[in-house]
Write a protein that holds these residues in place. Structure first.
Motif, PDB file in Angstrom:
ATOM      1  N   HIS A  75      36.331  40.407  39.215  1.00  0.00           N
ATOM      2  CA  HIS A  75      35.208  41.121  39.815  1.00  0.00           C
ATOM      3  C   HIS A  75      33.926  40.377  39.483  1.00  0.00           C
ATOM      4  O   HIS A  75      32.837  40.822  39.787  1.00  0.00           O
ATOM      5  CB  HIS A  75      35.154  42.575  39.339  1.00  0.00           C
ATOM      6  CG  HIS A  75      34.804  42.697  37.886  1.00  0.00           C
ATOM      7  ND1 HIS A  75      35.737  42.654  36.893  1.00  0.00           N
ATOM      8  CD2 HIS A  75      33.611  42.811  37.272  1.00  0.00           C
ATOM      9  CE1 HIS A  75      35.131  42.758  35.716  1.00  0.00           C
ATOM     10  NE2 HIS A  75      33.837  42.848  35.916  1.00  0.00           N
ATOM     11  N   SER A 108      44.205  44.162  42.325  1.00  0.00           N
ATOM     12  CA  SER A 108      45.450  44.151  41.535  1.00  0.00           C
ATOM     13  C   SER A 108      46.640  44.477  42.414  1.00  0.00           C
ATOM     14  O   SER A 108      47.720  43.890  42.259  1.00  0.00           O
ATOM     15  CB  SER A 108      45.373  45.163  40.395  1.00  0.00           C
ATOM     16  OG  SER A 108      44.355  44.809  39.497  1.00  0.00           O
ATOM     17  N   ASP A 111      39.400  58.961  40.169  1.00  0.00           N
ATOM     18  CA  ASP A 111      38.172  58.623  40.877  1.00  0.00           C
ATOM     19  C   ASP A 111      37.471  59.887  41.375  1.00  0.00           C
ATOM     20  O   ASP A 111      36.243  59.960  41.404  1.00  0.00           O
ATOM     21  CB  ASP A 111      38.463  57.681  42.052  1.00  0.00           C
ATOM     22  CG  ASP A 111      38.947  56.314  41.572  1.00  0.00           C
ATOM     23  OD1 ASP A 111      38.762  56.033  40.371  1.00  0.00           O
ATOM     24  OD2 ASP A 111      39.510  55.556  42.375  1.00  0.00           O
ATOM     25  N   SER A 169      38.470  39.435  31.298  1.00  0.00           N
ATOM     26  CA  SER A 169      37.497  40.530  31.324  1.00  0.00           C
ATOM     27  C   SER A 169      37.574  41.421  30.097  1.00  0.00           C
ATOM     28  O   SER A 169      36.643  42.162  29.822  1.00  0.00           O
ATOM     29  CB  SER A 169      37.630  41.338  32.608  1.00  0.00           C
ATOM     30  OG  SER A 169      38.856  41.988  32.631  1.00  0.00           O
ATOM     31  N   GLN A 185      45.262  41.283  32.307  1.00  0.00           N
ATOM     32  CA  GLN A 185      44.000  41.466  31.601  1.00  0.00           C
ATOM     33  C   GLN A 185      44.220  41.517  30.085  1.00  0.00           C
ATOM     34  O   GLN A 185      43.550  40.854  29.321  1.00  0.00           O
ATOM     35  CB  GLN A 185      43.346  42.749  32.087  1.00  0.00           C
ATOM     36  CG  GLN A 185      41.970  42.960  31.514  1.00  0.00           C
ATOM     37  CD  GLN A 185      41.315  44.196  32.115  1.00  0.00           C
ATOM     38  OE1 GLN A 185      41.808  44.775  33.070  1.00  0.00           O
ATOM     39  NE2 GLN A 185      40.212  44.588  31.555  1.00  0.00           N
ATOM     40  N   ARG A 195      35.065  44.451  44.270  1.00  0.00           N
ATOM     41  CA  ARG A 195      34.647  45.432  43.296  1.00  0.00           C
ATOM     42  C   ARG A 195      35.838  46.179  42.744  1.00  0.00           C
ATOM     43  O   ARG A 195      36.912  46.155  43.335  1.00  0.00           O
ATOM     44  CB  ARG A 195      33.711  46.417  43.951  1.00  0.00           C
ATOM     45  CG  ARG A 195      32.508  45.715  44.465  1.00  0.00           C
ATOM     46  CD  ARG A 195      31.669  46.733  45.116  1.00  0.00           C
ATOM     47  NE  ARG A 195      30.521  46.064  45.696  1.00  0.00           N
ATOM     48  CZ  ARG A 195      29.335  46.623  45.787  1.00  0.00           C
ATOM     49  NH1 ARG A 195      29.168  47.844  45.348  1.00  0.00           N
ATOM     50  NH2 ARG A 195      28.350  45.971  46.319  1.00  0.00           N
ATOM     51  N   SER A 196      35.582  46.882  41.686  1.00  0.00           N
ATOM     52  CA  SER A 196      36.613  47.705  41.090  1.00  0.00           C
ATOM     53  C   SER A 196      37.138  48.699  42.127  1.00  0.00           C
ATOM     54  O   SER A 196      36.359  49.318  42.841  1.00  0.00           O
ATOM     55  CB  SER A 196      35.982  48.418  39.899  1.00  0.00           C
ATOM     56  OG  SER A 196      36.845  49.387  39.432  1.00  0.00           O
ATOM     57  N   GLY A 197      38.452  48.803  42.238  1.00  0.00           N
ATOM     58  CA  GLY A 197      39.047  49.748  43.184  1.00  0.00           C
ATOM     59  C   GLY A 197      39.239  49.190  44.585  1.00  0.00           C
ATOM     60  O   GLY A 197      39.719  49.875  45.476  1.00  0.00           O
ATOM     61  N   GLU A 229      42.299  39.379  36.212  1.00  0.00           N
ATOM     62  CA  GLU A 229      41.143  39.534  35.322  1.00  0.00           C
ATOM     63  C   GLU A 229      41.460  39.156  33.872  1.00  0.00           C
ATOM     64  O   GLU A 229      41.227  39.948  32.965  1.00  0.00           O
ATOM     65  CB  GLU A 229      40.610  40.972  35.390  1.00  0.00           C
ATOM     66  CG  GLU A 229      40.418  41.436  36.825  1.00  0.00           C
ATOM     67  CD  GLU A 229      39.241  42.369  37.013  1.00  0.00           C
ATOM     68  OE1 GLU A 229      38.375  42.428  36.125  1.00  0.00           O
ATOM     69  OE2 GLU A 229      39.168  43.012  38.077  1.00  0.00           O
ATOM     70  N   ASP A 233      27.840  41.335  37.615  1.00  0.00           N
ATOM     71  CA  ASP A 233      28.581  42.387  38.298  1.00  0.00           C
ATOM     72  C   ASP A 233      28.349  43.757  37.692  1.00  0.00           C
ATOM     73  O   ASP A 233      28.572  44.773  38.331  1.00  0.00           O
ATOM     74  CB  ASP A 233      30.053  42.042  38.275  1.00  0.00           C
ATOM     75  CG  ASP A 233      30.230  40.600  38.629  1.00  0.00           C
ATOM     76  OD1 ASP A 233      30.175  40.281  39.808  1.00  0.00           O
ATOM     77  OD2 ASP A 233      30.335  39.767  37.708  1.00  0.00           O
ATOM     78  N   ASP A 234      27.893  43.762  36.428  1.00  0.00           N
ATOM     79  CA  ASP A 234      27.603  45.051  35.809  1.00  0.00           C
ATOM     80  C   ASP A 234      26.361  45.675  36.423  1.00  0.00           C
ATOM     81  O   ASP A 234      26.142  46.881  36.311  1.00  0.00           O
ATOM     82  CB  ASP A 234      27.415  44.882  34.299  1.00  0.00           C
ATOM     83  CG  ASP A 234      28.689  44.382  33.647  1.00  0.00           C
ATOM     84  OD1 ASP A 234      29.773  44.678  34.183  1.00  0.00           O
ATOM     85  OD2 ASP A 234      28.593  43.679  32.633  1.00  0.00           O
TER      86      ASP A 234
END
Ligand code: ADP
Ligand code: MG
Length: 453
Positions: free
Chosen positions: A208, A59, A404, A175, A95, A53-55, A172, A318-319
């Motif tokens: 992701h 990367s 965040d 994306s 990306q 997942r994001s975070g 990504e 994933d959204d």
């Protein structure tokens, strides 16, 4: 067709990472542990997807593998030699590729070769070949501003291919493109990778997107946890080119989906530490988004296969994840593998009138969303029923970076406002308890962590 399309035994180890840890300094002067105990190998000729997942630190891990940033602990070896002692033959695709606006497509692609001292005639020929391979024939003299996003990203790929790297690292790369363009480019990438004599070349792609991982990879490494580590390794033995509609493809997607949702905050039964705002962040979902999701699942008879649902809505699956996480944190949905079911609380919320639905949302949020609960509790303990938002920002910065932390606060305010628990005044930067919330104080006591049924 070269051997990459067949399932042949993997080659020699190209990259190995052992016990990788990475921390960054955090806003409060402490440190943010992003990765810990990451072990992986990439073999010659293999495509490995890093899915998370994001975070989750994808990367960061990719940059460590590329030797762009040093790990805080552990070691990356490239053909057995530590990366800080060698210059691995890797190329990165990001990306969004930073093309030089004043250079033509051809000049942009040649850039890396020029820096490497490749003679002019050879570099031009190699650049033209790479441009042809990725379908940019005829665009050699175009400037980046004349290209669509998809075309610009092709230049990014050509720029990586032209270096003939042993390892192509991609963060990504599809994306930022619309779904169709991304899909086209993905299949062209696979063609280029298969058609040319690149069988020794490896690819490590960060994504992701579950479907993208299953489409491309020989092996999927699932990154997750806090700090991030490899939580599962799933080999994908589906012959190429892969058909998204095939049962084997769908079952691989379902399996990975279940792995990613299995770690859903609040969904587990026996977590060791009591859930707190730092260990159980609010998923990226607004109250409006949640209402939409529940409505759709109710319309499907209260039960749905989420990958199918995503397909139907032309959503990237994933959204849906953050929405599903949020619904499951609040106990509106339960998730079992790729299936999800509306709970009694979910139905009650859905069918209630506006007023009742706000009250039931408030109850669920206080009982099950740690940050919302923490805010209500703190406000109740303040004399005036209000507190500066900075109080909560400081708290959140102990576990999140600046951005965040702010995001978490914004989400909590959205949920709190919707449930009429508390409000936020941007001018005074204060959070204040609403009337309704005082009636909920009973919920804050001993067993309040359990879901109301
Ligand atoms: P992903 O690519 O999976 O979305 P990242 O590797 O970008 O995740 O980030 C993982 C975590 O590390 C995030 O919380 C992010 O804010 C933090 N992070 C990444 N790079 C840095 C940095 N240079 N300094 C501080 N924090 C960072
Ligand atoms: Mg990333």
């Amino acid at each position: 067709m070269t051997n990459v399309y067949s399932t042949q035994p993997p080659g020699r180890v190209l990259v190995s990472a052992e016990a990788i840890a990475k921390s960054f300094p955090s806003a409060d002067g402490g440190s943010l542990r992003v990765l810990e105990g990451v072990n992986l190998t990439i073999r010659e000729g293999e495509i490995v997807a890093l899915l998370g997942r994001s975070g989750s630190g994808k990367s960061t891990l990719l940059r460590v593998l590329a030797g762009l940033i040093p790990p805080s602990a552990g070691e990356v070896r490239y053909r057995g030699v530590p990366v800080d002692e060698t210059d691995p033959a890797v190329a990165m695709v990001f990306q969004s590729f930073a093309l030089m606006p004043w250079l033509t497509v051809l000049e942009n692609v040649e850039l890396g070769l020029r820096a490497a001292g490749v003679p002019r005639a050879e570099r031009t020929q190699r650049a033209i070949d790479a441009i042809d391979a990725i379908g940019l024939d005829g665009f050699e003299t175009a400037y980046p501003r004349e290209l669509s996003g998809g075309m610009a990203q092709r230049v990014g790929f050509a720029r990586a291919f032209v270096q003939r790297p042993d390892l192509l690292l991609m963060d990504e790369p599809f994306s930022a493109l619309d779904v169709l363009t991304g899909e086209n480019l993905r299949s062209e990438l696979m063609k280029v990778w298969g058609d040319r004599e690149l069988s020794g070349q490896s690819i490590c792609i960060v994504t992701h997107s579950i479907e993208e991982a299953v489409q491309l990879a020989d092996r999927v490494l699932v990154l997750g946890g806090t700090p991030g580590a490899i939580q599962a390794e799933i080999p994908i033995h589906i012959p190429r080119p892969r058909d998204k509609r095939s049962p084997t493809f769908e079952s691989a997607v379902d399996h990975l989906y279940a792995l990613l949702t299995g770690k859903t905050p609040g969904a587990g039964h026996a977590s060791e530490a009591p859930p707190g705002p730092l260990t159980h962040p609010l998923p990226e979902a607004t109250s409006g988004g949640l209402a939409g999701l529940i409505e759709i699942v109710v319309a499907h008879g209260g039960q749905t296969d989420l990958p199918d649902l995503a397909d139907e809505l032309s959503f990237d699956i994933d959204d849906l994840l953050p929405l599903v996480d949020a619904a499951s944190m609040l106990g509106l949905l339960t998730v079992d593998g790729a299936q999800s079911f509306i709970t009694d609380a979910g139905y009650a919320w859905h069918w209630a009138g506006i007023h009742e639905s706000k009250i039931s949302f408030a109850e669920l949020a206080v009982a099950r969303a740690p940050l919302v609960r923490t805010i209500v509790k703190a406000l109740e303990h303040s004399d005036t029923g209000s507190l500066r938002a900075d109080f909560f920002r400081d708290l959140l910065r102990r576990g999140f970076n600046e951005q965040d932390a702010e995001r978490q606060l914004t989400l909590a305010i959205d949920w709190g406002r919707y449930g009429e628990l508390f409000d936020f005044d941007a001018d005074s930067d204060e959070l204040m308890l609403s009337e309704v919330a005082t009636g909920l104080s009973a919920l804050l006591d001993p067993d309040a962590g359990n879901p109301p049924r």
